[in-house]
Design a protein around this motif. Structure first.
Motif, mmCIF file in Angstrom:
data_model
loop_
_atom_site.group_PDB
_atom_site.id
_atom_site.type_symbol
_atom_site.label_atom_id
_atom_site.label_comp_id
_atom_site.label_asym_id
_atom_site.label_seq_id
_atom_site.Cartn_x
_atom_site.Cartn_y
_atom_site.Cartn_z
ATOM 1 N N ASP A 159 0.867 -1.169 0.000
ATOM 2 C CA ASP A 159 0.000 0.000 0.000
ATOM 3 C C ASP A 159 0.911 1.228 0.000
ATOM 4 O O ASP A 159 2.140 1.117 0.151
ATOM 5 C CB ASP A 159 -0.878 -0.027 1.253
ATOM 6 C CG ASP A 159 -2.051 0.948 1.178
ATOM 7 O OD1 ASP A 159 -2.169 1.703 0.195
ATOM 8 O OD2 ASP A 159 -2.866 0.959 2.129
ATOM 9 N N ASP A 163 -5.995 0.543 -0.352
ATOM 10 C CA ASP A 163 -7.122 -0.058 0.365
ATOM 11 C C ASP A 163 -8.345 0.839 0.332
ATOM 12 O O ASP A 163 -9.276 0.672 1.103
ATOM 13 C CB ASP A 163 -6.741 -0.391 1.802
ATOM 14 C CG ASP A 163 -6.185 0.808 2.561
ATOM 15 O OD1 ASP A 163 -6.399 1.953 2.098
ATOM 16 O OD2 ASP A 163 -5.537 0.613 3.598
ATOM 17 N N ASP A 213 -11.549 1.142 3.946
ATOM 18 C CA ASP A 213 -10.430 0.370 4.481
ATOM 19 C C ASP A 213 -10.630 -0.034 5.934
ATOM 20 O O ASP A 213 -9.748 -0.625 6.541
ATOM 21 C CB ASP A 213 -9.114 1.129 4.316
ATOM 22 C CG ASP A 213 -9.082 2.452 5.087
ATOM 23 O OD1 ASP A 213 -10.125 2.844 5.629
ATOM 24 O OD2 ASP A 213 -8.011 3.078 5.137
ATOM 25 N N ALA A 241 -9.326 -2.953 0.059
ATOM 26 C CA ALA A 241 -8.138 -3.730 -0.259
ATOM 27 C C ALA A 241 -8.468 -4.881 -1.203
ATOM 28 O O ALA A 241 -7.735 -5.156 -2.158
ATOM 29 C CB ALA A 241 -7.500 -4.261 1.017
ATOM 30 N N SER A 289 -7.115 -5.247 -4.986
ATOM 31 C CA SER A 289 -6.363 -6.477 -5.201
ATOM 32 C C SER A 289 -6.898 -7.259 -6.395
ATOM 33 O O SER A 289 -6.141 -7.734 -7.251
ATOM 34 C CB SER A 289 -6.414 -7.340 -3.937
ATOM 35 O OG SER A 289 -5.982 -8.653 -4.190
ATOM 36 N N LYS A 335 -7.188 -3.527 6.295
ATOM 37 C CA LYS A 335 -6.122 -2.845 5.585
ATOM 38 C C LYS A 335 -5.536 -3.739 4.499
ATOM 39 O O LYS A 335 -5.694 -4.957 4.489
ATOM 40 C CB LYS A 335 -5.020 -2.425 6.563
ATOM 41 C CG LYS A 335 -5.477 -1.451 7.648
ATOM 42 C CD LYS A 335 -5.664 -0.061 7.089
ATOM 43 C CE LYS A 335 -5.894 0.950 8.217
ATOM 44 N NZ LYS A 335 -5.996 2.321 7.724
ATOM 45 N N ALA A 336 -4.816 -3.100 3.558
ATOM 46 C CA ALA A 336 -4.257 -3.843 2.429
ATOM 47 C C ALA A 336 -3.311 -4.944 2.881
ATOM 48 O O ALA A 336 -3.310 -6.047 2.321
ATOM 49 C CB ALA A 336 -3.537 -2.879 1.484
ATOM 50 N N TRP A 383 -5.147 -8.116 3.814
ATOM 51 C CA TRP A 383 -5.732 -8.823 2.679
ATOM 52 C C TRP A 383 -4.652 -9.497 1.831
ATOM 53 O O TRP A 383 -4.807 -10.654 1.427
ATOM 54 C CB TRP A 383 -6.562 -7.876 1.820
ATOM 55 C CG TRP A 383 -7.158 -8.592 0.646
ATOM 56 C CD1 TRP A 383 -6.818 -8.477 -0.665
ATOM 57 C CD2 TRP A 383 -8.179 -9.586 0.703
ATOM 58 N NE1 TRP A 383 -7.561 -9.325 -1.436
ATOM 59 C CE2 TRP A 383 -8.407 -10.021 -0.622
ATOM 60 C CE3 TRP A 383 -8.933 -10.151 1.734
ATOM 61 C CZ2 TRP A 383 -9.361 -11.000 -0.936
ATOM 62 C CZ3 TRP A 383 -9.867 -11.125 1.417
ATOM 63 C CH2 TRP A 383 -10.070 -11.541 0.101
#
Length: 373
Positions: A11, A46, A193, A263, A267, A297-298, A301
């Protein structure tokens, strides 16, 4: 040792370096230490800062546009947004109503009119769908500012329009949605997010208000304003994610938008599940690895996707505040630099250093553990 396949999917380091910059720097550092490995860069977001960059990098033909809007303190801001070839507009709240746009925190006066005006510009340009990334907001106005730009009127007990920001929420007695603009034909998706509700101990004011300059007493007042606002509309304030971006997500729910995990959406857009197939290592990262990381959050994930593919997971972060998380190794830029100040001065250089540190890590134990599993 045979070459490794490594996917670098961080991120952004908010307010410091974009995801594109971090991914490239980490990849350079890794290749300096292991030049025969195969590196794939997949910068992510995200829903917060960096969402536009991630979409622009992933979608051929994405057209970047700008609109002049009032920032969270009314100063004019040139806010970027994207128009994708299929007619979808991508809007990032942080670029129009973000905390980094303020010279100093304004917990009661900051508002979301700017992002509302970007949304209007996208609709006027013919957008048939909207994707709105939340995160990094400056305000706790429940999305009242953006709703006002879309045609809503928030009124006090004598029928006057209330002031912008949290002050207005405290004075609001009713909301007139008669002139609210309709949703675009293909709808509005909000990338959030976080999963926090609008109000209460886990709500927008309690969790995120202090980051925006709110004292303990301010948090109570802000939460009360959000609660009052929620009673004026037929939307559940306990909806997961309604508290995102100071409650801007709640305002968008009032408009009729739907929430999606930011996220995961980004993705899927960049094809991360496909990219990690056969990967030995997946490197992700963010500005601060802390207790909020696991909450949508990214990094959380990416870790899940990487684990499903059987890859080792490394994290690069500006600072590491927690050891929790299903990753194999985390490297802090501030630790490498000898302090947060030094790492913030040149995050790209220290991210490159982090990539080299990670490349020298012995993967033997992680591989053995995965084989046992």
């Amino acid at each position: 040792m045979s070459p490794l396949r490594v996917v670098v999917a961080p991120d952004s380091f908010k307010g410091s370096a974009s995801a594109v910059t971090v991914a490239a720097a980490v990849a350079r550092g890794w290749l300096d230490a292991r030049s025969d490995d195969v590196l794939v860069e997949a910068p992510l977001a995200d829903g917060g800062e960096g969402t536009l960059d991630a979409f622009e990098a992933a979608v051929p033909g994405a057209e970047r546009r700008t609109t002049m809007v009032p920032g969270p303190d009314d100063r004019l801001v040139e806010a970027p947004w994207l128009l994708l070839p299929d007619g979808t507009a991508v809007v990032e709240l942080a670029a129009a109503s973000g905390l980094t746009l303020l010279a100093e925190p304004r917990p009661y006066d900051a508002h979301t009119r700017g992002v509302g005006r970007v949304i209007v510009a996208a609709l006027d340009a013919g957008a048939t769908a909207l994707v709105i990334g939340l995160g990094g907001s400056a305000s706790t106005d429940g999305g009242a500012g953006l709703l006002s730009e879309l045609g809503a009127r928030l009124l006090d007990s004598v029928g006057d329009v209330v002031p912008d920001g949290a002050h207005g929420l405290a004075a609001a007695a009713r909301i007139d949605l008669g002139a609210l603009r309709p949703l675009p034909a293909r709808g509005v998706t909000v990338l959030a997010d976080v999963t926090n509700p609008l109000t209460g101990p886990h709500g927008a004011a309690a969790v995120f208000g202090p980051q925006k300059g709110a004292s303990r007493d301010d948090v109570l007042a802000l939460d009360d304003g959000l609660r009052r606002f929620s009673q004026l509309v037929d939307v559940d304030p306990d909806t997961a994610g309604a508290g995102a971006a100071g409650g801007a997500a709640f305002g968008l729910l009032v408009w009729g938008a739907s929430l999606a995990p930011g996220a995961r959406a980004v993705s899927d857009l960049v094809g991360l599940p496909r990219l990690v197939v056969g990967a030995d290592v997946v490197i992700t990262g963010e500005g601060r690895l802390d207790e909020q990381t696991a909450d949508g959050k990214a990094v959380s994930w990416v870790t899940r996707v990487a684990r499903d593919a059987g890859a080792s997971v490394f994290v690069v972060a500006g600072s590491v505040e927690t050891s929790d998380g299903d990753h194999d190794l985390a490297v802090s830029l501030s630790d490498l630099a000898g302090g947060a100040g030094e790492s913030l001065l040149n995050p790209e250089s220290w991210a490159e250093r982090a990539g080299a540190v990670l490349a020298r890590h012995d993967l033997t134990k992680e591989r053995a553990s995965r084989r046992r599993d």
